[in-house]
Design a protein around this motif. Structure first.
Motif, mmCIF file in Angstrom:
data_model
loop_
_atom_site.group_PDB
_atom_site.id
_atom_site.type_symbol
_atom_site.label_atom_id
_atom_site.label_comp_id
_atom_site.label_asym_id
_atom_site.label_seq_id
_atom_site.Cartn_x
_atom_site.Cartn_y
_atom_site.Cartn_z
ATOM 1 N N ILE A 142 1.277 4.206 -2.768
ATOM 2 C CA ILE A 142 1.070 5.612 -2.419
ATOM 3 C C ILE A 142 2.242 6.459 -2.900
ATOM 4 O O ILE A 142 2.069 7.539 -3.482
ATOM 5 N N ILE A 143 3.464 5.960 -2.647
ATOM 6 C CA ILE A 143 4.671 6.695 -3.063
ATOM 7 C C ILE A 143 4.712 6.832 -4.583
ATOM 8 O O ILE A 143 4.999 7.911 -5.118
ATOM 9 N N LYS A 153 0.835 -1.203 0.000
ATOM 10 C CA LYS A 153 0.000 0.000 0.000
ATOM 11 C C LYS A 153 0.871 1.256 0.000
ATOM 12 O O LYS A 153 0.619 2.213 -0.753
ATOM 13 N N TRP A 154 1.925 1.260 0.862
ATOM 14 C CA TRP A 154 2.799 2.430 0.927
ATOM 15 C C TRP A 154 3.590 2.620 -0.368
ATOM 16 O O TRP A 154 3.823 3.743 -0.815
#
Length: 480
Positions: free
Chosen positions: A341-342, A337-338
């Motif tokens: 997002i990045i 998920k991160w």
């Protein structure tokens, strides 16, 4: 707003009686199921896609990828739709499927609209139409795709609170529908066409909205085993009409039908609008109990959309029966998920930088054009009548525009194609508008485009014709 389906009516609405059903037919049955049971269609879709990949059936694979886009669109899942439309585009490009590239652009536009990026969505829809310029305009699949793009245009203008343009765009889609031979599929398209008009007329003409919703109901195909998303839209239109007329009992009757059918199908876009209208009715009636009820349901629906990604990931985990512990799965999910997002933030920064650069370039070219047009606004008297005659045809969106233009400027098109013989018909027509000294604002008005779209077209033409940066496009075109 609802798109038409790409298969023939008989393929969609009549069951296959053969003992052995081919993969292609099962894909079309999956399209049928999407009208009445989205979640059931999604489960089938995943299994069919595995089979298509296993047997290397690229046609079935790409149809299923388009079905996946449609699923996320009807669930109003922007995150899922961005990914699905990108996958469809890459595969369509790999398999040299121009029509499917166009469809992927259309769905990308829908994902942009979910995030209120309407101008960007309009540009993607223009790109989708341009991809189809060289295709057979009488092919039913091309007709179907063009009509869907016009429906998407109509929906965009409706969301921009420009209902009259929305109706105009929907009628352009209807012109495409009319190219389909008479028969069951043509009847189905009319059923869809009037339903969509019922929604778009709501913005400024309640009577027309009610007329088209009832017309659609009267055209419901006999082959349908149960009510579908199109009928849901008709109930919603009539509910909204009666709500505006303050006939709240009739409004509630149709809105309750819309709610029940949306829940049965699993369709969220229209369910959200239904709850919003029911809330308005409850406020007008002063019914606090109903107000609380529907506000709660609307809030729950919004929360479901936020949680949809996590739920779908849990379903994937269960289906694959991973042996890792629940904590490991959660850690991997959080890490992924991160990363997403990045990547997403980086992409946004890049896109913004490109947009800012483009805007700066557009501003420079627009100033050059403004200076040139101000210095050359007077047309020679012997040409004034010709200019005015051709411009009047442009204003009326008359197909005879280019015939009159070529009579007035017999060498222009040939000279232009000598410079770049790969120019498309639409690009030649756009250069003709520049030859007539029509400003960006005028072209946008007469052709029903956003000014930014016109600026982008100018930029693309400059590149194709290798116009030097310090020379105005009108000045250059004038010399041809």
């Amino acid at each position: 707003m609802l798109f038409s389906n790409g298969s023939s009516y008989t393929q969609i609405f009549k069951a296959n009686t053969n003992d052995t059903i081919s993969l292609q037919d099962r894909v079309k049955e999956n399209q049928k199921l999407m009208l009445t049971d989205l979640e059931g269609a999604k489960v089938d879709m995943e299994e069919l896609l595995k089979e298509a990949l296993r047997v290397k059936d690229t046609k079935a694979e790409i149809l299923l990828l388009a079905n996946t886009c449609r699923y996320y669109f009807q669930k109003e899942d922007a995150f899922g739709l961005v990914k699905a439309s990108d996958i469809l585009y890459q595969k369509a490009k790999e398999y040299d499927e121009t029509r499917m590239q166009s469809i992927s652009k259309m769905y990308l536009a829908e994902s942009l609209k979910f995030n209120s990026l309407y101008e960007d969505a309009l540009i993607e829809l223009e790109n989708a139409l341009q991809l189809l310029e060289g295709e057979d305009g009488q092919d039913v699949k091309i007709i179907n795709t063009k009509s869907n793009i016009y429906i998407s245009f109509a929906n965009t203008y409706s969301q921009l609170n420009q209902p009259r343009i929305a109706v105009k765009m929907m009628k352009r889609g209807g012109e495409e529908f009319n190219k389909v031979p008479e028969g069951d599929y043509r009847n189905y398209l009319n059923y869809l066409y009037h339903s969509n008009l019922g929604i778009y007329y709501m913005g400024y003409n309640q009577d027309s909205s009610a007329y088209h919703a009832r017309k659609s109901i009267s055209l419901q195909p006999k082959g349908l085993e149960q009510n579908d998303v199109i009928m849901l839209r008709n109930y919603l239109s009539l509910g909204k009409v009666y709500a505006q007329k303050k006939e709240y009992d009739k409004a509630t009757e149709f809105l309750n039908k819309s709610e029940a059918l949306a829940i049965e199908i699993g369709e969220n876009v229209n369910l959200k609008e239904t709850y919003s209208t029911l809330i308005e009715v409850a406020v007008e009636k002063g019914d606090d109990a109903l107000l609380k009820k529907y506000r709660g349901r609307l809030q729950s629906l919004k929360l479901e959309q936020i949680e949809a990604k996590n739920k779908s990931l849990h379903q994937i985990i269960e289906k694959r029966k991973l042996k890792q512990s629940e904590i490991d799965n959660q850690n991997k999910k959080a890490f992924s998920k991160w990363i997403l997002i990045i990547i997403g933030i980086s992409m946004v920064i890049i896109v913004l930088a490109i947009i800012l650069y483009r805007n700066k370039i557009h501003a420079k070219y627009e100033q050059l054009s403004k200076d040139y047009l101000e210095d050359n606004e007077i047309v020679e008297e012997d040409k004034l009548a010709i200019y005015n005659e051709v411009i009047e045809l442009v204003k009326k969106d008359d197909p005879a525009f280019m015939v009159s233009f070529n009579d007035a400027f017999p060498h222009f098109t040939n000279n232009l194609l000598k410079i770049n013989h790969n120019l498309a018909k639409g690009e030649v027509e756009f250069c003709a508008l520049l030859k007539l000294n029509l400003t960006t604002k005028q072209i946008a008005q007469y052709k029903v485009l956003q000014p930014r779209t016109v600026q982008n077209k100018k930029y693309q033409i400059r590149k194709k014709l290798n116009i030097p940066n310090n020379i105005d496009i009108y000045n250059w075109i004038h010399g041809i």
